[in-house]
Write a protein that holds these residues in place. Structure first.
Motif, PDB file in Angstrom:
ATOM      1  N   ARG A 209       0.833  -1.200   0.000  1.00 30.85           N
ATOM      2  CA  ARG A 209       0.000   0.000   0.000  1.00 30.85           C
ATOM      3  C   ARG A 209       0.871   1.256   0.000  1.00 30.85           C
ATOM      4  NH1 ARG A 209      -3.124   0.734   5.285  1.00 30.85           N
ATOM      5  NH2 ARG A 209      -1.023   1.258   5.912  1.00 30.85           N
TER       6      ARG A 209
ATOM      7  N   SER B 150      -9.070   9.893  -4.367  1.00 38.21           N
ATOM      8  CA  SER B 150     -10.041   8.871  -4.754  1.00 38.21           C
ATOM      9  C   SER B 150      -9.355   7.509  -4.905  1.00 38.21           C
ATOM     10  CB  SER B 150     -10.718   9.270  -6.066  1.00 38.21           C
ATOM     11  OG  SER B 150     -11.516   8.217  -6.542  1.00 38.21           O
ATOM     12  N   ILE B 151      -8.204   7.510  -5.539  1.00 42.49           N
ATOM     13  CA  ILE B 151      -7.463   6.252  -5.732  1.00 42.49           C
ATOM     14  C   ILE B 151      -6.931   5.742  -4.396  1.00 42.49           C
ATOM     15  CG2 ILE B 151      -5.472   5.195  -6.850  1.00 42.49           C
ATOM     16  CD1 ILE B 151      -5.972   7.184  -9.197  1.00 42.49           C
ATOM     17  N   LYS B 152      -6.468   6.643  -3.542  1.00 40.24           N
ATOM     18  CA  LYS B 152      -6.008   6.242  -2.210  1.00 40.24           C
ATOM     19  C   LYS B 152      -7.124   5.554  -1.439  1.00 40.24           C
ATOM     20  CE  LYS B 152      -2.481   9.678  -0.994  1.00 40.24           C
ATOM     21  NZ  LYS B 152      -2.191  10.770  -0.049  1.00 40.24           N
ATOM     22  N   LYS B 153      -8.333   6.084  -1.550  1.00 36.19           N
ATOM     23  CA  LYS B 153      -9.474   5.484  -0.868  1.00 36.19           C
ATOM     24  C   LYS B 153      -9.743   4.084  -1.407  1.00 36.19           C
ATOM     25  CE  LYS B 153     -14.330   6.149   0.378  1.00 36.19           C
ATOM     26  NZ  LYS B 153     -14.327   4.836   0.930  1.00 36.19           N
ATOM     27  N   LYS B 154      -9.658   3.926  -2.719  1.00 37.30           N
ATOM     28  CA  LYS B 154      -9.863   2.607  -3.330  1.00 37.30           C
ATOM     29  C   LYS B 154      -8.791   1.621  -2.860  1.00 37.30           C
ATOM     30  CE  LYS B 154     -12.221   4.297  -7.434  1.00 37.30           C
ATOM     31  NZ  LYS B 154     -12.141   4.507  -8.880  1.00 37.30           N
TER      32      LYS B 154
ATOM     33  N   ASP C 215      -9.590   0.679   0.665  1.00 43.22           N
ATOM     34  CA  ASP C 215     -10.723  -0.249   0.689  1.00 43.22           C
ATOM     35  C   ASP C 215     -10.270  -1.670   0.373  1.00 43.22           C
ATOM     36  OD1 ASP C 215     -12.414   1.833   1.335  1.00 43.22           O
ATOM     37  OD2 ASP C 215     -13.209   2.062  -0.715  1.00 43.22           O
ATOM     38  N   GLU C 216      -9.380  -1.811  -0.604  1.00 38.91           N
ATOM     39  CA  GLU C 216      -8.860  -3.139  -0.965  1.00 38.91           C
ATOM     40  C   GLU C 216      -8.018  -3.725   0.172  1.00 38.91           C
ATOM     41  OE1 GLU C 216      -9.530  -5.154  -3.597  1.00 38.91           O
ATOM     42  OE2 GLU C 216     -11.044  -3.634  -4.058  1.00 38.91           O
TER      43      GLU C 216
ATOM     44  N   LYS D 267     -10.375  -4.881   2.834  1.00 47.05           N
ATOM     45  CA  LYS D 267     -11.026  -6.123   2.409  1.00 47.05           C
ATOM     46  C   LYS D 267     -10.067  -7.293   2.582  1.00 47.05           C
ATOM     47  CE  LYS D 267     -13.424  -8.229  -1.535  1.00 47.05           C
ATOM     48  NZ  LYS D 267     -12.774  -9.508  -1.462  1.00 47.05           N
TER      49      LYS D 267
END
Length: 99
Positions: free
Chosen positions: A50, A69-73, A76-77, A80
């Motif tokens: 990460r 936005s990409i950092k948030k995605k 999220d991964e 998960k």
């Protein structure tokens, strides 16, 4: 794992033989510790990935909004992955401790 279980491993060049001793309460607890260590190693690896990806992302010419936005995605991964790996570890712990 071989040491934790006191396995006997023999390799004659063509066949690998593994003798598994009967699991005792103590050896089951040792296996649970191994699962916990492997889980933590996976989490540390995921955090390192990460950080690498975020560092690469911040060096791009994307807008701040796109980067966030990409950092948030990415986060999220990672979340998960952590959730899935924790569930797998818990399931394995339950399986190992079952007599």
């Amino acid at each position: 794992i071989e040491t934790a279980l006191n396995m006997g491993v023999q390799n004659d060049g063509n066949i690998i033989r593994v003798s598994l001793p009967t699991l005792t309460e103590e050896s089951r607890k040792e296996l649970v510790k191994v699962v916990g260590k492997k889980l933590e190693e996976a989490r540390v690896s995921m955090r390192a990935i990460r950080h690498e990806e975020i560092d690469k992302l911040e060096k791009t010419s994307l807008s701040e909004e796109e980067v966030e936005s990409i950092k948030k995605k990415i986060q999220d991964e990672v979340d998960k992955f952590n959730s899935d790996s924790k569930k797998l570890a818990d399931d394995k712990e339950e399986e190992v401790m079952k007599v």
